[in-house]
Write an enzyme that holds these catalytic residues in place. Sequence first.
Site, short mmCIF file in Angstrom:
data_model
loop_
_atom_site.label_atom_id
_atom_site.label_comp_id
_atom_site.label_asym_id
_atom_site.label_seq_id
_atom_site.Cartn_x
_atom_site.Cartn_y
_atom_site.Cartn_z
CG HIS A 1 -0.92 -33.08 -31.95
ND1 HIS A 1 -0.50 -32.30 -33.00
CD2 HIS A 1 -1.05 -34.35 -32.45
CE1 HIS A 1 -0.40 -33.04 -34.10
NE2 HIS A 1 -0.71 -34.29 -33.79
CD GLU B 1 -3.34 -36.53 -33.40
OE1 GLU B 1 -2.33 -37.26 -33.45
OE2 GLU B 1 -3.60 -35.63 -34.23
CG HIS C 1 1.17 -38.55 -33.29
ND1 HIS C 1 1.06 -37.19 -33.44
CD2 HIS C 1 2.40 -38.78 -32.74
CE1 HIS C 1 2.16 -36.61 -33.00
NE2 HIS C 1 2.99 -37.55 -32.57
CD GLU D 1 -0.19 -40.87 -37.19
OE1 GLU D 1 -1.24 -40.80 -36.52
OE2 GLU D 1 0.42 -39.87 -37.63
#
Length: 483
Positions: free
Chosen positions: A292, A308, A361, A426
């Site tokens: 992101h 995030e 992430h 993740e």
Amino acid sequence: MHLVSAARQPRRTTHRATLALGTLAILHTLALAAPATRDEPPLAIVQAMTIAQNEQAVTVRLDLSHPRQPQMVTMNSPAYKVYFDIPSARIRPEAVQSKERNVGHRFLTGVRLGQFSDQPPIARIVFDVTGRERVSATETNGGKTWLFTIAGGAGTPKEPAARKPVTRLESLSITANEAEKATIELEVGEGVAPNAYALTNPNRLVLDLDRTELRARLPRDWGQGLIRDLTLDQFTGDTVRLIATLAQDALVEVRHQPGRSPLTVTLTAGRAAAALRMPNVGGGLVVIDPGHGGRDPGAVGGAPGLNEKTVNLDMGLRVKRLLEARGVQVLMTREGDTFVELRERAEIANRAGADLFVSIHCNAMPTAMKGQRSGTEMYSYTPRSSEFSQVMVDAVSAAAKTPNRGTFRRAFVVVRYTNMPSVLVEVGYIDNANDAALIGSEEGRQRFAEGMAAGILSYLSSITGRVDTGATPVQLAGTEGPR
């Protein structure tokens, strides 16, 4: 004190203090070594590497302070290599003058010696053979000297000259030993070369003072605190070794200004990052992709201001520092709050010819199920990435102490269009209270970063055979090492 060559087995006076039934006792013994624990061999020192060659063959000689049994491994991909791992061993940085040698022989292009792993301590010697030449290993000197030969060998390289101390450890004092903090001061002269390492099970600090003669004795009484046990001995002819056994995990800081006394060791109770297996890798290029950024905030957590894109970047920069400290080149897809297209992230890695790609992430559940899932997951797409994915999820979940939710195959752009082993991490669920507490804290993000770095280093070293040529001593939990 009479000093003899480390190649011979010197008699060394060992000063050992132990706590038994609440009474502090001093034991003076004569021993060849002072093991850190009853069943564990002492941490050996790799002292020298020398090479002899002629037109027909090559011999590489390795000298150690204590006997070891190297374990041979052959690699077929990406190129054929032969290496030997030496367990329970550390490289002496200044003793091995050239740890990466360009041999230039028709059977052997080069030899590399370095510290493959800090925890457990494993030294590695890599042979860059030109074809599928066999490397044979023969022990001499009771297992303290090993001769590695190619094409029958080129004789025995000359024994390295014996090293002598250039300074003395005159005294040692424990100025504090409380439950949460302890301080050791060592009065030592100019020319000392301190190297600090960590061992676990039990937690121990090992401090080697190279080029030093032992004149000090342990104090008779220091109370009961973080330090539970100490040993001090002339480990080799020119190395003094101090081992501190600790009551719990500790952060260690070793401070020394050359030419000035004392050398100070400060121990503070806390989680020791050195328990992670982080091999030193001399080379390699890894692309770190903080997910992101810019106009894309990513998932938002339960805590105010927890988004995030910000924590992904923070963890990515932490991983970068950890990898660079171990000899790996790192390229970031972003180093600020900027937006980068997904295909461009993959192309950055492809254009650079990276060895590995890691996209960072935080996960989140749909609105109706927010907070109901916790743990670390790893995603990859290509078959060549599956092993890397497993190594990474195991390392990250172990370091952060999060549930290991396993590996998954998904056609995410950043792992589908990269040409090298690639994973999407993740780290945890940002909408879960427990995971968010880790993600939102400095300590938690450091733990995630340490896990990612450990996984990257472990896998990178396994596919390349690269090892560090600097052999930097381990530094516990981000503290400063010997200066």
